[in-house]
Design a protein around this motif. Structure first.
Motif, PDB file in Angstrom:
ATOM      1  N   ARG A 113      -6.011   2.095  -0.055  1.00  0.00           N
ATOM      2  CA  ARG A 113      -4.810   1.798   0.738  1.00  0.00           C
ATOM      3  C   ARG A 113      -5.101   2.050   2.216  1.00  0.00           C
ATOM      4  NH1 ARG A 113      -1.952   5.141  -3.746  1.00  0.00           N
ATOM      5  NH2 ARG A 113      -1.378   3.584  -5.037  1.00  0.00           N
ATOM      6  N   ILE A 114      -6.010   3.050   2.375  1.00  0.00           N
ATOM      7  CA  ILE A 114      -6.424   3.419   3.779  1.00  0.00           C
ATOM      8  C   ILE A 114      -7.341   2.008   4.324  1.00  0.00           C
ATOM      9  CG2 ILE A 114      -8.047   4.627   5.294  1.00  0.00           C
ATOM     10  CD1 ILE A 114      -7.056   6.981   3.339  1.00  0.00           C
ATOM     11  N   GLU A 115      -8.070   1.415   3.728  1.00  0.00           N
ATOM     12  CA  GLU A 115      -8.757   0.239   4.170  1.00  0.00           C
ATOM     13  C   GLU A 115      -7.927  -0.876   4.132  1.00  0.00           C
ATOM     14  OE1 GLU A 115     -12.485  -2.613   2.068  1.00  0.00           O
ATOM     15  OE2 GLU A 115     -12.392  -0.331   1.649  1.00  0.00           O
TER      16      GLU A 115
ATOM     17  N   ALA B 204       0.933  -1.067   0.125  1.00  0.00           N
ATOM     18  CA  ALA B 204      -0.024   0.221  -0.046  1.00  0.00           C
ATOM     19  C   ALA B 204       0.700   1.126  -0.021  1.00  0.00           C
ATOM     20  CB  ALA B 204      -1.001  -0.023   1.150  1.00  0.00           C
ATOM     21  N   LEU B 205       2.033   1.495   0.748  1.00  0.00           N
ATOM     22  CA  LEU B 205       2.778   2.482   0.939  1.00  0.00           C
ATOM     23  C   LEU B 205       3.460   2.810  -0.181  1.00  0.00           C
ATOM     24  CD1 LEU B 205       4.092   2.077   4.404  1.00  0.00           C
ATOM     25  CD2 LEU B 205       2.317   3.855   3.729  1.00  0.00           C
ATOM     26  N   GLN B 206       4.033   1.612  -0.995  1.00  0.00           N
ATOM     27  CA  GLN B 206       4.831   1.625  -2.468  1.00  0.00           C
ATOM     28  C   GLN B 206       4.049   2.258  -3.281  1.00  0.00           C
ATOM     29  OE1 GLN B 206       7.984   1.241  -3.009  1.00  0.00           O
ATOM     30  NE2 GLN B 206       7.574   1.739  -5.162  1.00  0.00           N
ATOM     31  N   GLY B 207       2.616   1.685  -3.582  1.00  0.00           N
ATOM     32  CA  GLY B 207       1.606   2.430  -4.286  1.00  0.00           C
ATOM     33  C   GLY B 207       1.475   3.785  -4.323  1.00  0.00           C
TER      34      GLY B 207
ATOM     35  N   GLN C  28      -1.704   3.547   8.089  1.00  0.00           N
ATOM     36  CA  GLN C  28      -3.406   4.107   7.849  1.00  0.00           C
ATOM     37  C   GLN C  28      -3.370   5.603   8.165  1.00  0.00           C
ATOM     38  OE1 GLN C  28      -6.665   2.944  10.163  1.00  0.00           O
ATOM     39  NE2 GLN C  28      -7.799   2.447   8.211  1.00  0.00           N
ATOM     40  N   ASP C  29      -2.964   5.894   9.448  1.00  0.00           N
ATOM     41  CA  ASP C  29      -2.927   7.365   9.829  1.00  0.00           C
ATOM     42  C   ASP C  29      -2.111   7.916   8.782  1.00  0.00           C
ATOM     43  OD1 ASP C  29      -3.758   9.442  11.600  1.00  0.00           O
ATOM     44  OD2 ASP C  29      -1.873   9.390  12.229  1.00  0.00           O
ATOM     45  N   LEU C  30      -0.980   7.612   8.324  1.00  0.00           N
ATOM     46  CA  LEU C  30      -0.248   8.462   7.200  1.00  0.00           C
ATOM     47  C   LEU C  30      -1.017   8.536   6.173  1.00  0.00           C
ATOM     48  CD1 LEU C  30       3.453   7.629   7.042  1.00  0.00           C
ATOM     49  CD2 LEU C  30       2.122   7.959   4.991  1.00  0.00           C
ATOM     50  N   LEU C  31      -1.666   7.608   5.527  1.00  0.00           N
ATOM     51  CA  LEU C  31      -2.287   7.447   4.374  1.00  0.00           C
ATOM     52  C   LEU C  31      -3.625   8.388   4.392  1.00  0.00           C
ATOM     53  CD1 LEU C  31      -1.954   3.717   3.526  1.00  0.00           C
ATOM     54  CD2 LEU C  31      -0.831   5.704   2.375  1.00  0.00           C
ATOM     55  N   ILE C  32      -4.073   8.503   5.492  1.00  0.00           N
ATOM     56  CA  ILE C  32      -5.372   9.352   5.784  1.00  0.00           C
ATOM     57  C   ILE C  32      -4.623  10.868   5.684  1.00  0.00           C
ATOM     58  CG2 ILE C  32      -6.802  10.122   7.493  1.00  0.00           C
ATOM     59  CD1 ILE C  32      -7.212   7.337   8.672  1.00  0.00           C
ATOM     60  N   ALA C  33      -3.738  11.089   6.245  1.00  0.00           N
ATOM     61  CA  ALA C  33      -3.043  12.576   6.036  1.00  0.00           C
ATOM     62  C   ALA C  33      -2.730  12.851   4.576  1.00  0.00           C
ATOM     63  CB  ALA C  33      -1.748  12.670   6.772  1.00  0.00           C
TER      64      ALA C  33
END
Length: 155
Positions: free
Chosen positions: A122-124, A19-22, A134-139
């Motif tokens: 990715r959050i999901e 998710a993070l790489q994407g 997840q918190d990072l992706l929400i930001a």
């Protein structure tokens, strides 16, 4: 040679790192696409869009660095190489030459819409295995959604 280990199980790590790489690829290519538009922009709304594209680039660069550092903290290697971004990007690529301001706004709006959709996926995906990522992706999603709104309002 020293190795970096993280707090997640291997399965959780694989899910989260994917998710993070994407997200990293999206953010790096967003900086490239936005700069390409920035340099080749023409039209009566040149100045505000030119400046807004720079703001978008700054936001994407900052978040790309944070995402990449989270990958490292999890014990994996982020891949922001040009070949990786070119191979894996999902972003619509700009044509060469001058870019009319209205078309740039429409293209960036669409690009941000796609990134937003993928960020929510990715959050999901990271909800269960790693609430920190997840918190990072929400930001990231928050900033992408704000930029989407600001570009969309100019259409």
């Amino acid at each position: 040679m020293a190795t970096i280990t993280g707090p997640l199980t291997d399965d959780a790590k694989n899910t989260v790192v994917d998710a993070l790489q994407g997200a990293l690829v999206d953010l790096i290519d967003l900086t490239l696409v936005a700069k390409q538009f920035h340099w080749n922009l023409i039209g009566s709304h040149f100045r505000p869009i030119h400046l807004q594209l720079d703001e978008l680039v700054s936001i994407a660069r900052e978040h790309a660095d944070t995402v990449a550092e989270r990958v490292v903290a999890l014990g994996a290697n982020p891949d922001g190489r040009a070949a990786t971004v070119a191979r894996d990007t999902k972003l619509q690529q700009p044509e060469g030459g001058w870019q009319e301001d209205g078309k740039v706004v429409a293209a960036i709006t669409e690009i941000l819409s796609g990134i937003s959709k993928r960020m929510y996926e990715r959050i999901e995906a990271t909800d269960e295995p790693d609430p920190v990522s997840q918190d990072l992706l929400i930001a990231v999603a928050k900033e992408i959604d704000k930029q989407h709104w600001m570009f969309q309002a100019q259409r």
